[in-house]
Scaffold this active site. Structure first.
Site, mmCIF file in Angstrom:
data_model
loop_
_atom_site.group_PDB
_atom_site.id
_atom_site.type_symbol
_atom_site.label_atom_id
_atom_site.label_comp_id
_atom_site.label_asym_id
_atom_site.label_seq_id
_atom_site.Cartn_x
_atom_site.Cartn_y
_atom_site.Cartn_z
ATOM 1 C CB CYS A 177 39.144 -4.586 -24.154
ATOM 2 S SG CYS A 177 38.873 -2.675 -23.881
ATOM 3 C CG HIS B 129 43.198 -3.262 -22.521
ATOM 4 N ND1 HIS B 129 43.917 -2.316 -23.139
ATOM 5 C CD2 HIS B 129 42.004 -2.797 -22.770
ATOM 6 C CE1 HIS B 129 43.252 -1.185 -24.279
ATOM 7 N NE2 HIS B 129 41.954 -1.719 -23.486
#
Ligand code: A2P
Length: 342
Positions: A132, A245
Site C-alpha cells: 500500500c 496512509h
C-alpha cells in the site's frame, strides 16, 4: 482464459478489511461479474457478504474452491497466497494477489496501472498487487521521474491501522475507549498500545535494523518503476488513524524541477489529485482522503538544502488505491487486454 461477457470472480479473505472493499469496488465500477465466490476461513464459513443486492454465503477456502473461477482476488495474507495461488492457477484462474508472497518473484508482474500497466500482460498466472505505501508513492512520483529522473527518495510513512486488518481497527477503538475511561490499554495485535501513540515498527525487523515494510518500499519501487538505479530510504510508522496512509517524501532529481513545474506535472497526472494551496490551508489529510480513489499530493516545496530537491506530502486511502482499487484496476486491464491472457 477466453474473453467472456461475464467472469467468475473468487475473493479469498472475503470477510477481511481489503476484500470487503474489493467486493464493493467490483460492484461500484460495474466489473463484469457473472458469479462472485466469497472464500474465507472455517471461522466465517456460512456468514454472508452482500454483492449487487444479494447475500452470498462465504465458503471455506479449500483446494477445490477454484473450479470454473476466471479471476481470483487474494487478500488473506502471504501464507494463504503461497499455498493457494498456484492451486488457483492450476485450476485455470488468473490470480491477483494482495500479499507480499509473490511480489519480488521475477516471473510475476507487480503492477500499478498508472505506472506500468504493460507489465500485466506478461503474467504467467499470478499478478502481484504492491504494498500500500509503495502504490501511493509511485503514482505520485512516476510523472516527476519521467521528466526529471529521481536519484534518491527519502520517505517517512504515517500508516493507518486498517493496513493491518480488521482486528487492528477494533484494537484502536477498544484501546481508545479503555484509555478514555481511565482503564489500561491491552495491546494484542500490536506490540504496544496504538491509541494515542506512534509505533516506528511495521512488519518484522531485519538484522540491518530496517523493517521488511521499509525494504518493500525500496524493492517494489524499483520493480514497478523499472529502474534499479533509484535509491530509497524509508522509515515506516504506524499511527492511530483508521484509514489512509500519509507520507512525507523528499526526492533528489537529476534535472532541476521547480515546485511549480512539479505542480503542473501532477495536475495532469493520472490517478493524482493535486491538493496544494497552503495560503487557504489546503493540504491532504486522512479524514478528507478516506473513501477517495485518487492519490492526493500537497505541501510541494523546493528543498534548498540540496541542488535538485523537492518535498511532498502524499496521502491515499490504503484500502482503496493502496489495495482493493489497484487490484480491481489490474483486473480491468487484464480483461481489456484479453489477447494476452493465458
Ligand atoms: P476469517 O474472517 O474467516 O478469519 P484482515 O486482513 O482484515 O485481517 O482479514 C483477513 C482475511 O483472511 C479474512 O477474510 C480471514 O477470514 C481470511 N483468512 C485468514 N486465515 C485464513 C485461512 N486459513 N483460510 C482462509 N481465509 C483466511
Amino acid at each position: 482464459m477466453k474473453h467472456k461477457e461475464l467472469y467468475t470472480v473468487a475473493v479469498v479473505g472475503a470477510t477481511g478489511a481489503v476484500a470487503t472493499e474489493m467486493i464493493e469496488i467490483l460492484e461500484e465500477r460495474k466489473f463484469p461479474v457473472g458469479a462472485l465466490v466469497p472464500l474465507a476461513s472455517a471461522r466465517s464459513a456460512g456468514d454472508t457478504v452482500s454483492f449487487q443486492g444479494q447475500d452470498l454465503t462465504v465458503q471455506e477456502l479449500a483446494e477445490h474452491s477454484f473450479a470454473r473461477v476466471d479471476i481470483a482476488l487474494f487478500s488473506a495474507g502471504a501464507e494463504i497466497s503461497r499455498k493457494f495461488a498456484p492451486i488457483a492457477v492450476k485450476a485455470g484462474a488468473v490470480v491477483i494477489d494482495n500479499s507480499a508472497a509473490w511480489r519480488m518473484d521475477k516471473t510475476v508482474p507487480l503492477s500499478v496501472p498508472e505506472v506500468n500497466k504493460a507489465d500485466i500482460a506478461k503474467h504467467q498466472g499470478i499478478i502481484a498487487n504492491p504494498n500500500c505505501s509503495t502504490i501511493q508513492l509511485v503514482v505520485a512520483l512516476k510523472p516527476l521521474h519521467t521528466v526529471a529522473h529521481i536519484k534518491r527518495i527519502v520517505v517517512t510513512t504515517f500508516q493507518s491501522v486498517s493496513g493491518t486488518g480488521k482486528e487492528a481497527m477494533d484494537e484502536l477503538l477498544e484501546e481508545s475507549r479503555d484509555l478514555l475511561s481511565f482503564k489500561e490499554a491491552s495491546p494484542n495485535v500490536y506490540p504496544y498500545q496504538i491509541a494515542f501513540n506512534c509505533l516506528p515498527h511495521i512488519d518484522d525487523f531485519l538484522p540491518t535494523g530496517y523493517t521488511k515494510e521499509e525494504m518493500k518500499m525500496l524493492n517494489e519501487t524499483r520493480k514497478i518503476m523499472g529502474d534499479d538505479s533509484i535509491h530509497v530510504t524509508a522509515t515506516t510508522v504506524r499511527v492511530p488513524v483508521y484509514v489512509c496512509h500519509s507520507e512525507s517524501v523528499n526526492i533528489e532529481t537529476q534535472n532541476k524541477l521547480t515546485a511549480d513545474e512539479a505542480r503542473a506535472l501532477l495536475a495532469e497526472a493520472p490517478g493524482v489529485m493535486l491538493y496544494d494551496d497552503p495560503a487557504h490551508k489546503i493540504y491532504p489529510m486522512p479524514i478528507d482522503v478516506a473513501g477517495k480513489d485518487d492519490v492526493y499530493v500537497g505541501r510541494i516545496r523546493e528543498d534548498d538544502s540540496i541542488a535538485n530537491g523537492l518535498n511532498l506530502w502524499i496521502v491515499a486511502d490504503n484500502l482503496r488505491k493502496g489495495a482493493a482499487l489497484n487490484a480491481i484496476q489490474i483486473a480491468e486491464a487484464l480483461i481489456a487486454g484479453r489477447s494476452s491472457l493465458n
